[in-house]
Scaffold this motif. Structure first.
Motif, PDB file in Angstrom:
ATOM      1  N   UNK A 142      61.123 123.060  82.231  1.00  0.00           N
ATOM      2  CA  UNK A 142      59.829 122.570  82.808  1.00  0.00           C
ATOM      3  C   UNK A 142      60.328 121.463  84.159  1.00  0.00           C
ATOM      4  N   UNK A 143      61.444 121.790  84.492  1.00  0.00           N
ATOM      5  CA  UNK A 143      61.827 121.051  85.716  1.00  0.00           C
ATOM      6  C   UNK A 143      61.152 121.467  87.013  1.00  0.00           C
ATOM      7  N   UNK A 144      60.683 122.849  86.952  1.00  0.00           N
ATOM      8  CA  UNK A 144      60.060 123.160  88.350  1.00  0.00           C
ATOM      9  C   UNK A 144      58.502 123.253  87.884  1.00  0.00           C
ATOM     10  N   UNK A 145      58.201 122.467  87.030  1.00  0.00           N
ATOM     11  CA  UNK A 145      56.658 122.471  86.494  1.00  0.00           C
ATOM     12  C   UNK A 145      55.992 121.065  86.944  1.00  0.00           C
ATOM     13  N   UNK A 160      53.438 120.772  84.159  1.00  0.00           N
ATOM     14  CA  UNK A 160      52.594 121.887  83.554  1.00  0.00           C
ATOM     15  C   UNK A 160      53.434 122.848  82.706  1.00  0.00           C
ATOM     16  N   UNK A 161      52.702 122.671  81.434  1.00  0.00           N
ATOM     17  CA  UNK A 161      53.449 123.255  80.185  1.00  0.00           C
ATOM     18  C   UNK A 161      52.656 124.338  79.898  1.00  0.00           C
ATOM     19  N   UNK A 162      51.623 124.542  80.558  1.00  0.00           N
ATOM     20  CA  UNK A 162      50.827 125.587  80.172  1.00  0.00           C
ATOM     21  C   UNK A 162      51.593 127.215  80.143  1.00  0.00           C
ATOM     22  N   UNK A 163      51.325 128.137  79.486  1.00  0.00           N
ATOM     23  CA  UNK A 163      52.208 129.403  79.320  1.00  0.00           C
ATOM     24  C   UNK A 163      52.114 129.847  80.876  1.00  0.00           C
ATOM     25  N   UNK A 164      51.213 130.031  81.330  1.00  0.00           N
ATOM     26  CA  UNK A 164      51.185 130.758  82.680  1.00  0.00           C
ATOM     27  C   UNK A 164      51.653 129.881  84.026  1.00  0.00           C
ATOM     28  N   UNK A 165      51.857 128.696  83.614  1.00  0.00           N
ATOM     29  CA  UNK A 165      52.132 127.791  84.622  1.00  0.00           C
ATOM     30  C   UNK A 165      51.344 127.662  85.849  1.00  0.00           C
ATOM     31  N   UNK A 166      50.051 127.821  85.543  1.00  0.00           N
ATOM     32  CA  UNK A 166      48.988 127.873  86.821  1.00  0.00           C
ATOM     33  C   UNK A 166      48.148 126.687  86.780  1.00  0.00           C
ATOM     34  N   UNK A 167      48.293 125.431  86.201  1.00  0.00           N
ATOM     35  CA  UNK A 167      47.465 124.140  86.222  1.00  0.00           C
ATOM     36  C   UNK A 167      47.739 123.762  87.397  1.00  0.00           C
ATOM     37  N   UNK A 168      46.395 123.409  88.065  1.00  0.00           N
ATOM     38  CA  UNK A 168      46.230 122.691  89.397  1.00  0.00           C
ATOM     39  C   UNK A 168      45.654 121.316  89.311  1.00  0.00           C
ATOM     40  N   UNK A 169      45.102 120.949  88.346  1.00  0.00           N
ATOM     41  CA  UNK A 169      44.267 119.524  88.446  1.00  0.00           C
ATOM     42  C   UNK A 169      44.819 118.618  87.356  1.00  0.00           C
ATOM     43  N   UNK A 170      44.655 117.490  87.623  1.00  0.00           N
ATOM     44  CA  UNK A 170      44.861 116.410  86.850  1.00  0.00           C
ATOM     45  C   UNK A 170      44.007 116.516  85.727  1.00  0.00           C
TER      46      UNK A 170
END
Length: 190
Positions: A142-145, A160-170
């Motif tokens: 997750x270092x790049x997330x 961002x631990x979501x599978x697609x890695x697309x979380x943008x918001x707090x």
């Protein structure tokens, strides 16, 4: 501090509160207050506040001193600085890295079946566990997330631990909804 539930309700100084899950206990800890402009978010005013925060995680510590709280806040600031640097893709600040490494050297919490953590739990064990969790995140998949909220004026950082890695918001409850509302108004403006 793996296995502990993450996320907490943050108070907005402008009023109201919202749920924020930074994706790691160490990052949730980084959002318990701050220095300078972020002092308005401070929630750890006394050692008992830190004890209460830890108890919500299932970590029962013996009485903490003012010095324990100061050391925890020093680590908290270092975690904040390193997490933001990682999210921004810049070099990690050396002084903050040294603080985190020094905390990680201390003996960590010792897990026990059925009771959580082997007593007595000390403040240095808690700091060690928080520092080690951040180090594991920074050296793991997750270092790049690490991300900062995509809102222009929101300083919150998360993993961002979501599978697609697309979380943008707090939080969709806060910045995500505000952004959607602004976009909707812009599309339907005369």
């Amino acid at each position: 501090m793996h296995g502990m539930s993450t996320g907490r309700r943050l108070q907005d100084p402008k009023g109201g509160s919202f749920w924020f899950d930074a994706g790691a206990v160490c990052l949730d800890f980084a959002h318990t207050g701050g220095e300078g402009d972020y002092a308005i978010f401070e929630s750890l005013h006394a050692p008992s506040d830190f004890t209460t925060w830890l108890a919500e995680l299932g970590v029962v510590v013996d009485a903490l001193s003012d010095a324990d709280l100061v050391a925890a806040k020093t680590l908290r600031q270092a975690i904040w600085e390193v997490a933001h640097a990682q999210a921004d893709g810049v070099a990690l600040p050396a002084e903050a890295v040294a603080i985190i490494n020094a905390a990680a050297i201390e003996p960590p919490l010792v897990p026990q079946l059925g009771t959580g953590w082997a007593p007595p739990v000390t403040a240095s064990q808690v700091r060690s566990a928080l520092a080690r969790e951040l180090i594991e995140l920074l050296s793991g998949p997750l270092a790049t997330r690490f991300r900062e909220c995509a809102s222009d004026n929101c300083p919150l950082v998360f993993v961002d631990a979501s599978r697609p890695g697309t979380r943008r918001w707090c939080s969709m409850e806060r910045c995500g909804n505000r952004s959607k509302l602004r976009a909707h108004r812009a599309r339907h403006a005369p």
